[in-house]
Scaffold this motif. Sequence first.
Motif, PDB file in Angstrom:
ATOM      1  N   PRO A 290      12.518 -17.630 -60.637  1.00 29.34           N
ATOM      2  CA  PRO A 290      12.712 -16.192 -60.779  1.00 29.34           C
ATOM      3  C   PRO A 290      12.373 -15.477 -59.473  1.00 29.34           C
ATOM      4  O   PRO A 290      11.420 -15.841 -58.783  1.00 29.34           O
ATOM      5  N   ARG A 291      13.167 -14.480 -59.124  1.00 32.45           N
ATOM      6  CA  ARG A 291      12.958 -13.765 -57.864  1.00 32.45           C
ATOM      7  C   ARG A 291      11.520 -13.263 -57.732  1.00 32.45           C
ATOM      8  O   ARG A 291      10.952 -13.237 -56.643  1.00 32.45           O
ATOM      9  N   SER A 292      10.918 -12.903 -58.859  1.00 33.45           N
ATOM     10  CA  SER A 292       9.552 -12.380 -58.843  1.00 33.45           C
ATOM     11  C   SER A 292       8.521 -13.418 -58.414  1.00 33.45           C
ATOM     12  O   SER A 292       7.384 -13.068 -58.090  1.00 33.45           O
ATOM     13  N   ASP A 293       8.887 -14.704 -58.406  1.00 31.40           N
ATOM     14  CA  ASP A 293       7.960 -15.755 -57.954  1.00 31.40           C
ATOM     15  C   ASP A 293       7.754 -15.730 -56.445  1.00 31.40           C
ATOM     16  O   ASP A 293       6.808 -16.346 -55.942  1.00 31.40           O
TER      17      ASP A 293
ATOM     18  N   VAL B 266       6.835 -13.826 -53.300  1.00 30.53           N
ATOM     19  CA  VAL B 266       6.150 -12.632 -52.800  1.00 30.53           C
ATOM     20  C   VAL B 266       6.848 -12.063 -51.572  1.00 30.53           C
ATOM     21  O   VAL B 266       6.979 -10.847 -51.429  1.00 30.53           O
TER      22      VAL B 266
ATOM     23  N   ALA C 174       9.675  -9.823 -52.387  1.00 27.70           N
ATOM     24  CA  ALA C 174       9.252  -8.540 -52.948  1.00 27.70           C
ATOM     25  C   ALA C 174       8.880  -7.548 -51.851  1.00 27.70           C
ATOM     26  O   ALA C 174       9.024  -6.340 -52.021  1.00 27.70           O
TER      27      ALA C 174
ATOM     28  N   PRO D 145      16.034  -6.152 -53.370  1.00 31.00           N
ATOM     29  CA  PRO D 145      16.971  -6.432 -54.470  1.00 31.00           C
ATOM     30  C   PRO D 145      18.264  -5.634 -54.312  1.00 31.00           C
ATOM     31  O   PRO D 145      18.231  -4.453 -53.958  1.00 31.00           O
TER      32      PRO D 145
ATOM     33  N   ARG E  60      18.169  -7.428 -64.268  1.00 34.58           N
ATOM     34  CA  ARG E  60      17.209  -8.391 -64.829  1.00 34.58           C
ATOM     35  C   ARG E  60      17.771  -9.810 -64.753  1.00 34.58           C
ATOM     36  O   ARG E  60      18.967 -10.002 -64.701  1.00 34.58           O
TER      37      ARG E  60
ATOM     38  N   TRP F 220      17.391 -14.924 -60.332  1.00 37.97           N
ATOM     39  CA  TRP F 220      16.648 -16.032 -59.750  1.00 37.97           C
ATOM     40  C   TRP F 220      17.042 -16.161 -58.285  1.00 37.97           C
ATOM     41  O   TRP F 220      18.154 -15.770 -57.905  1.00 37.97           O
TER      42      TRP F 220
END
Length: 198
Positions: free
Chosen positions: A89-92, A94, A97, A104, A110, A113
């Motif tokens: 997942p993209r949120s993994d 840092v 982000a 993004p 939502r 990945w």
Amino acid sequence: MSGVSIRPVTPELWDDLAGLFGPTGAYGYCWCAYFRRRAKDYTASVDAPRPERGLGNREVLERVTAEGRVPGLLAYDDGQPCGWVSLGPRSDFVRLAHSRTLRPVDPEERGVWSLVCFWMPPRRRGKGLATLLLDAAIEHARDNGARVLEAYPVDTAGGRAPTADVYTGTVALMRRAGFTCTRHPSSGRPIARLRLTG
């Protein structure tokens, strides 16, 4: 390459992944933590004195694996690890982000990945292993609920580039797998996206 099998990295496969990366952790003490750490923390680990070089990066990847969060897929040939692709997942990641150049595409979207790295020993390169790893990554992302798989490839314009420069894959590789490759709207960097669900 017909005998190659590809497996998600789970805690029991950690030793195989560490063995594949070797004592230098693949790309010069990277341990595939570049996108999983803030820039200052990653740099501090790589710039540490030689005995400690890359230790923080290794600890990050080992912790992710021990927690049961699959950090990527490992390819095997005749029972021996021979290649790696990192995704999740993209949120993994840092660094993504906090990136100014890879923000993004749609912050409200939502299920995105990210595929951030390929690695294989020199003798394994140029034989189609990256394509097999990419195909397995697409299937793994889809099976685990990803709606979009995103990658950040290098555009070699049909030529060759040093391996260390194309660890995120190439535009040509992504296009062959069905990704749409464009330029990031805010930075102009190549970005590849594959929609996995309708």
